[in-house]
Structure formats: C-alpha cells, structure tokens
Design a protein around this motif. Sequence first.
Motif, PDB file in Angstrom:
ATOM      1  N   CYS A 260     123.613  55.554 104.755  1.00 28.04           N
ATOM      2  CA  CYS A 260     124.757  54.818 105.322  1.00 28.04           C
ATOM      3  C   CYS A 260     125.082  55.326 106.721  1.00 28.04           C
ATOM      4  CB  CYS A 260     125.970  54.959 104.407  1.00 28.04           C
ATOM      5  SG  CYS A 260     125.774  54.206 102.779  1.00 28.04           S
ATOM      6  N   LEU A 261     124.976  56.629 106.908  1.00 27.86           N
ATOM      7  CA  LEU A 261     125.244  57.207 108.235  1.00 27.86           C
ATOM      8  C   LEU A 261     124.225  56.709 109.256  1.00 27.86           C
ATOM      9  CD1 LEU A 261     126.924  59.209 109.910  1.00 27.86           C
ATOM     10  CD2 LEU A 261     125.342  61.000 109.202  1.00 27.86           C
ATOM     11  N   ASN A 262     122.957  56.627 108.857  1.00 26.78           N
ATOM     12  CA  ASN A 262     121.935  56.098 109.761  1.00 26.78           C
ATOM     13  C   ASN A 262     122.226  54.645 110.121  1.00 26.78           C
ATOM     14  OD1 ASN A 262     120.425  58.476 109.842  1.00 26.78           O
ATOM     15  ND2 ASN A 262     119.237  57.931 108.032  1.00 26.78           N
ATOM     16  N   ASP A 263     122.661  53.862 109.135  1.00 27.71           N
ATOM     17  CA  ASP A 263     123.018  52.463 109.415  1.00 27.71           C
ATOM     18  C   ASP A 263     124.193  52.377 110.388  1.00 27.71           C
ATOM     19  OD1 ASP A 263     121.046  51.646 107.696  1.00 27.71           O
ATOM     20  OD2 ASP A 263     122.389  51.400 105.969  1.00 27.71           O
ATOM     21  N   PHE A 264     125.162  53.270 110.223  1.00 27.37           N
ATOM     22  CA  PHE A 264     126.318  53.272 111.117  1.00 27.37           C
ATOM     23  C   PHE A 264     125.910  53.630 112.541  1.00 27.37           C
ATOM     24  CE2 PHE A 264     129.839  55.811 113.014  1.00 27.37           C
ATOM     25  CZ  PHE A 264     130.741  54.786 113.175  1.00 27.37           C
ATOM     26  N   VAL A 265     125.043  54.626 112.680  1.00 28.66           N
ATOM     27  CA  VAL A 265     124.573  55.027 114.017  1.00 28.66           C
ATOM     28  C   VAL A 265     123.772  53.898 114.660  1.00 28.66           C
ATOM     29  CG1 VAL A 265     123.074  56.635 115.247  1.00 28.66           C
ATOM     30  CG2 VAL A 265     124.619  57.489 113.486  1.00 28.66           C
ATOM     31  N   ASP A 266     122.920  53.250 113.869  1.00 25.57           N
ATOM     32  CA  ASP A 266     122.143  52.128 114.416  1.00 25.57           C
ATOM     33  C   ASP A 266     123.062  50.997 114.882  1.00 25.57           C
ATOM     34  OD1 ASP A 266     119.859  53.502 113.849  1.00 25.57           O
ATOM     35  OD2 ASP A 266     119.432  52.459 111.968  1.00 25.57           O
ATOM     36  N   ALA A 267     124.083  50.690 114.081  1.00 24.16           N
ATOM     37  CA  ALA A 267     125.019  49.628 114.465  1.00 24.16           C
ATOM     38  C   ALA A 267     125.796  50.006 115.718  1.00 24.16           C
ATOM     39  CB  ALA A 267     125.984  49.345 113.308  1.00 24.16           C
ATOM     40  N   GLN A 268     126.189  51.279 115.801  1.00 26.57           N
ATOM     41  CA  GLN A 268     126.940  51.733 116.971  1.00 26.57           C
ATOM     42  C   GLN A 268     126.062  51.702 118.220  1.00 26.57           C
ATOM     43  OE1 GLN A 268     128.668  55.643 116.472  1.00 26.57           O
ATOM     44  NE2 GLN A 268     130.478  55.067 117.618  1.00 26.57           N
ATOM     45  N   ALA A 269     124.820  52.131 118.082  1.00 28.70           N
ATOM     46  CA  ALA A 269     123.902  52.114 119.229  1.00 28.70           C
ATOM     47  C   ALA A 269     123.648  50.677 119.685  1.00 28.70           C
ATOM     48  CB  ALA A 269     122.593  52.801 118.854  1.00 28.70           C
ATOM     49  N   ALA A 270     123.423  49.769 118.731  1.00 28.21           N
ATOM     50  CA  ALA A 270     123.191  48.365 119.097  1.00 28.21           C
ATOM     51  C   ALA A 270     124.422  47.771 119.776  1.00 28.21           C
ATOM     52  CB  ALA A 270     122.825  47.563 117.847  1.00 28.21           C
ATOM     53  N   TYR A 271     125.605  48.174 119.309  1.00 30.61           N
ATOM     54  CA  TYR A 271     126.852  47.669 119.905  1.00 30.61           C
ATOM     55  C   TYR A 271     126.988  48.126 121.351  1.00 30.61           C
ATOM     56  CZ  TYR A 271     131.877  47.782 120.935  1.00 30.61           C
ATOM     57  OH  TYR A 271     133.104  47.672 121.535  1.00 30.61           O
ATOM     58  N   TYR A 272     126.726  49.411 121.603  1.00 32.09           N
ATOM     59  CA  TYR A 272     126.855  49.917 122.967  1.00 32.09           C
ATOM     60  C   TYR A 272     125.780  49.333 123.891  1.00 32.09           C
ATOM     61  CZ  TYR A 272     130.320  53.290 121.390  1.00 32.09           C
ATOM     62  OH  TYR A 272     131.442  53.882 120.882  1.00 32.09           O
ATOM     63  N   VAL A 273     124.572  49.150 123.377  1.00 28.06           N
ATOM     64  CA  VAL A 273     123.518  48.538 124.189  1.00 28.06           C
ATOM     65  C   VAL A 273     123.894  47.104 124.548  1.00 28.06           C
ATOM     66  CG1 VAL A 273     121.142  47.687 124.118  1.00 28.06           C
ATOM     67  CG2 VAL A 273     121.659  50.003 123.339  1.00 28.06           C
ATOM     68  N   GLN A 274     124.446  46.397 123.581  1.00 23.24           N
ATOM     69  CA  GLN A 274     124.854  45.013 123.827  1.00 23.24           C
ATOM     70  C   GLN A 274     125.969  44.951 124.868  1.00 23.24           C
ATOM     71  OE1 GLN A 274     126.102  43.034 120.260  1.00 23.24           O
ATOM     72  NE2 GLN A 274     125.740  40.983 121.082  1.00 23.24           N
ATOM     73  N   CYS A 275     126.956  45.847 124.724  1.00 25.84           N
ATOM     74  CA  CYS A 275     128.047  45.878 125.701  1.00 25.84           C
ATOM     75  C   CYS A 275     127.532  46.254 127.087  1.00 25.84           C
ATOM     76  CB  CYS A 275     129.114  46.879 125.256  1.00 25.84           C
ATOM     77  SG  CYS A 275     130.015  46.391 123.766  1.00 25.84           S
ATOM     78  N   TYR A 276     126.611  47.210 127.133  1.00 25.67           N
ATOM     79  CA  TYR A 276     126.046  47.608 128.426  1.00 25.67           C
ATOM     80  C   TYR A 276     125.321  46.443 129.089  1.00 25.67           C
ATOM     81  CZ  TYR A 276     122.858  49.853 131.722  1.00 25.67           C
ATOM     82  OH  TYR A 276     122.150  50.194 132.842  1.00 25.67           O
ATOM     83  N   GLN A 277     124.585  45.682 128.287  1.00 24.21           N
ATOM     84  CA  GLN A 277     123.864  44.551 128.846  1.00 24.21           C
ATOM     85  C   GLN A 277     124.823  43.490 129.376  1.00 24.21           C
ATOM     86  OE1 GLN A 277     120.462  44.511 129.208  1.00 24.21           O
ATOM     87  NE2 GLN A 277     120.967  42.765 130.519  1.00 24.21           N
TER      88      GLN A 277
END
Length: 397
Positions: A260-277
């Motif tokens: 679950c922690l890995n899923d949370f980190v992946d979701a957070q990373a995807a969110y920040y990458v999307q916002c950065y883009q």
Amino acid sequence: MEFNVRRLAADAGTFLSRAVQLTEETFGQAEKTELDAHLETLLIRAESTKHWTEKILKQTEVVLQPNPNVRMEEFLYEKLDKKVPTRANNHELLGECMIDSGHEFGPGTAYGSALVKCGETEKLLGSAEKEFIHSSAINFLTPFRNFIEGDFKTISKERKLLQNKRLDLDAAKNRMKKARVADARSAELNSSSPLGEEYVAHFSYMLSFLHVRWLKLWTEEVQQAETELRIAQSEFDRQAEITRLLLEGIGSTHAHHLRCLNDFVDAQAAYYVQCYQYMVNLQKQLGSFPSTFSNNNQPSGSSSASVSVPSAAPAASLPAPPPSQTSPALNELRSTSGTRKARVLYDYDAASSSELSLLADEVITVSSVPGMDSDWLMGQRGNQKGKVPITYLELLN
C-alpha cells in the motif's frame, strides 16, 4: 426462564471470581500465570503496529485534506453512511476566479489572456489533486483503516478472552491450593486422639459422623478443584494458541501495508509529475520570467525565485537559418546598433537567466549588442530582456 436465571448466576459467579483474582494479583496476594515470552513479544509488536498505523493514518489524512473542518464533515458523512457532497477544491476555486477575471478584463488583452490560461491550468491542478486523493484513499487509507477497525479489533477481542482464561486458570489454581490445604488439615484432625470419655455416647457418635462427612466433603472439593483446573488449563492453552496465530499474522499485515505504501508513493509521484507538466506547459504559453525584475514593492535588480525548467537543445542543434536571415537586414541591424521587430519561428526555452524564452509566432524587439556572439541577439518583450538565438527569428521590415 429457569435456564436464563442459571446462566446469569453462573456468569455472575465467573465475573466475581475473575474480579477477586485480578484484585488479589494487583495487591500481590495471588500468583499470576505469565504468558509465553514469544507470545509477549507478539503482543508488543501488535500494539506497536496499531499505534503507528493510527498515527500514519491520521497524518496522511491531514496531508490530503489540511482543513480540519472538512475532515470532520467527511467523517460525519462516513459515519452516517451518506455520500460526501461534491465540492470544488482550492485550485479549482482559484482557477474559476482567474478565468472570470480574465474574461472581465478581456481575453484579447495580454493580461486577460494570461489570467484565462492560468485559470485553466489551476483547474487542471485541482482535478489532478482530486484524482490523487481518491487514489490514496482507496489504495492507502482504506487498508490502514481496515486493519485498525477490523483485524486489530479481532486481535483485541481474542487477547481479552485470553486474559479472562488466564484469570480463570489462576482462580482454579488458587481454589486447588486452598482445597488441598483444607484437606490436609482435615486429615490431621482425623488422626488426632479420640474424644474423652466425659462426653456422652450420642454426642460422640454425632461428632464423629460430622467429622467423617467433613472429610468426605473436602475430598470431593479437591477432586472438583482438580477437574476445574484441568479444564481451565486446557481452555487457556487453546486460547493462547488462537491468539498466537492471530498475532503472527501481523507479519502479513506489514507486507500488505508495504505494498500500500508503494502504491501511495507511485500515486504521489505521478501527481507531482502531472502538476509539473501542467506548469511547464503554462510557462511555455506565458513565457519564462527572468530571475530579476522590478515592481511597486521591490526595487529593480533584486533577486526573485524562479522555477527552473529543463533547458532546450544546445545551440549546436538549432534549426537551420531561414532564407530571410541571409538578407542585408541583419548586417544593417548590427552596423547601426538599432532595433528591429522580429517574428519568432519556433518555441525556445531559456537555458539560463540571461536568455529569453520564446513562443512561436510572437513578435519581439531585437537589437545587436557589441561584443555579443554572432549567433545571438538581444531580445525584449515588454520589461523582459534576454539573449535570443538568431536561428529562431525572422526579422520584419
């Protein structure tokens, strides 16, 4: 009704026996059966897991929703089993405000157009935030909450039952000890010298009869205490094994929480990458801001933080110059040190604060500065100045 009364009386007797045993243990007047060392270690591990799971859960909720009033409202809706009403988040509210103001100032103006573009990007950020929160709630918060409200409650229930079985076992041991002491005392009385002849015969007979009955009573008491002790020991061992198996499942819980922690980190990373883009695209639409600027509250030349974006391709890979650059217009510009209007042919991201980012088809003012590299000109857009590559420009007449 008779069955219920008997059951109630039995339960009351068991509760009283446990209360007496626990009180005597508290004051050091009774012995206490210690749990197995491995079982004690598992209990400590389970308590630690529950403690830190609760803290991580609460702090994650704070990160995902910083407003305590909104968190309380969502908690109440969840407890009432009602759907949480859809509401705009802060990014979406800001985006709507910017878009409305941009239309008020006029989308054809530079400021109005910039406000509309910023507002649309803020709404995209708001949608990305909602998606991130939804994904985190399903893949991270829900499993943690299920452990607290499900698995650990089961462990607590079995642990409490184990505590009751231990109290029953110690109470049975205490009764067994007292019965044996009384039985030994009765045996001593039975082996004592007979009564004196001064007692009348019928009284002596009656006393002997009661004495025999007393001995028989304590013998039966000892046998009953032994039976109860064996039953209590068997139930305690069985409950200890059940509790141990549940506690050993904490290892599987840790493995599940790790996923679950890995899923949370992946979701957070995807969110920040999307916002950065989103923000990089907005920067390209608006143009990069230099690291130094002036405004009403800050003198010109003071430093200001700027967002760094990946630099574009180096000058060696710039597009080939268009035919118009070979005209005498460029030589005239360099010889006179004057200014000319130029149309931007391609988007260009500034590689440093000394350069000026460009958007295709925009018109800027360019000039030649003595000592500057022949492949560059000084570009100006409003109050923004910086070097621009010649190969990206088309000089206008």
